[in-house]
Design a protein around this motif. Structure first.
Motif, PDB file in Angstrom:
ATOM      1  N   ARG A 141       9.883   8.921 -12.499  1.00 16.79           N
ATOM      2  CA  ARG A 141      10.660  10.124 -12.172  1.00 16.79           C
ATOM      3  C   ARG A 141       9.838  11.089 -11.330  1.00 16.79           C
ATOM      4  N   VAL A 142       8.561  11.237 -11.650  1.00 18.82           N
ATOM      5  CA  VAL A 142       7.693  12.118 -10.862  1.00 18.82           C
ATOM      6  C   VAL A 142       7.491  11.534  -9.464  1.00 18.82           C
ATOM      7  N   ALA A 156      10.628  12.279  -7.544  1.00 18.57           N
ATOM      8  CA  ALA A 156      10.697  13.695  -7.153  1.00 18.57           C
ATOM      9  C   ALA A 156       9.765  13.975  -5.986  1.00 18.57           C
ATOM     10  N   ALA A 166      11.345  12.458  -2.787  1.00 17.04           N
ATOM     11  CA  ALA A 166      12.467  13.271  -2.320  1.00 17.04           C
ATOM     12  C   ALA A 166      11.984  14.586  -1.723  1.00 17.04           C
ATOM     13  N   ALA A 167      10.976  15.196  -2.346  1.00 19.06           N
ATOM     14  CA  ALA A 167      10.448  16.462  -1.829  1.00 19.06           C
ATOM     15  C   ALA A 167       9.756  16.259  -0.485  1.00 19.06           C
ATOM     16  N   LEU A 172      13.551  20.756  -5.088  1.00 14.98           N
ATOM     17  CA  LEU A 172      13.262  20.672  -6.526  1.00 14.98           C
ATOM     18  C   LEU A 172      14.081  21.675  -7.319  1.00 14.98           C
ATOM     19  N   LEU A 205      17.535  20.008  -7.581  1.00 12.18           N
ATOM     20  CA  LEU A 205      17.483  18.894  -8.529  1.00 12.18           C
ATOM     21  C   LEU A 205      17.340  19.364  -9.965  1.00 12.18           C
ATOM     22  N   ALA A 212      14.636  19.760 -11.569  1.00 12.73           N
ATOM     23  CA  ALA A 212      13.631  18.895 -12.188  1.00 12.73           C
ATOM     24  C   ALA A 212      12.567  19.749 -12.867  1.00 12.73           C
ATOM     25  N   ALA A 235       9.586  19.128 -12.573  1.00 12.43           N
ATOM     26  CA  ALA A 235       8.413  18.951 -11.718  1.00 12.43           C
ATOM     27  C   ALA A 235       8.158  20.226 -10.916  1.00 12.43           C
ATOM     28  N   VAL A 269       3.416  16.602  -6.422  1.00 14.99           N
ATOM     29  CA  VAL A 269       4.265  17.140  -7.476  1.00 14.99           C
ATOM     30  C   VAL A 269       3.652  16.775  -8.819  1.00 14.99           C
ATOM     31  N   ALA A 324       4.327  17.052 -13.298  1.00 13.52           N
ATOM     32  CA  ALA A 324       5.268  17.327 -14.382  1.00 13.52           C
ATOM     33  C   ALA A 324       4.591  16.983 -15.703  1.00 13.52           C
TER      34      ALA A 324
END
Length: 142
Positions: free
Chosen positions: A46-47, A50, A53-54, A88, A91, A93, A95, A112, A114
């Protein structure tokens, strides 16, 4: 003689129960550690997602300039940070951005992080840790 064999057999009857309980506790601990390891791997994915995507959103923060009659995408660290932060937030998130910028004016690099906490087996695994991932994305025009 038969009486002594029966007595010896009765003395060993409880040792199997203790051995079975020991193995059962070991199996439960092993299952709990495997569950937490799977949860940790999924949290890292997941991190990673993220961060990817970022970085992709940050790479879309370019400004087009015309140099020598050709369009050129120019990327700034402020634009990368702004776009990655906006993504972010959308989302929602857990993170947070550790670092976001452009090393060469064409690529967006975002780091990122988290937190991760164990769900079940707090006794057998660490109390938690910070997961971190770095991703790089490039603009298309150069």
């Amino acid at each position: 003689m038969r009486r002594s064999a029966a007595t010896a057999k009765d003395d060993e009857g409880g040792s199997v129960l203790v051995l079975t309980l020991g193995y059962a506790l070991l199996a439960i601990a092993l299952v709990l550690v495997c569950v937490e390891a799977t949860g940790l791997a999924l949290a890292q994915k997941r991190v990673d997602g993220a961060a990817d995507a970022a970085a992709l959103a940050g790479a879309d923060g370019f400004v087009l300039e015309v140099r020598d009659g050709r369009p050129v995408a120019v990327l700034t660290s402020a634009a990368v940070h702004r776009e990655a932060t906006l993504l972010l937030e959308v989302l929602d998130a857990d993170a947070v951005i550790v670092d976001a910028g452009t090393p060469d004016g064409v690529s967006a690099r975002v780091t990122v992080s988290a937190p991760w906490r164990p769900v079940i087996a707090g006794l057998f695994v660490p109390d938690g840790m910070v997961l971190e991932s770095t991703a790089t994305s490039r603009t298309a025009l150069r």
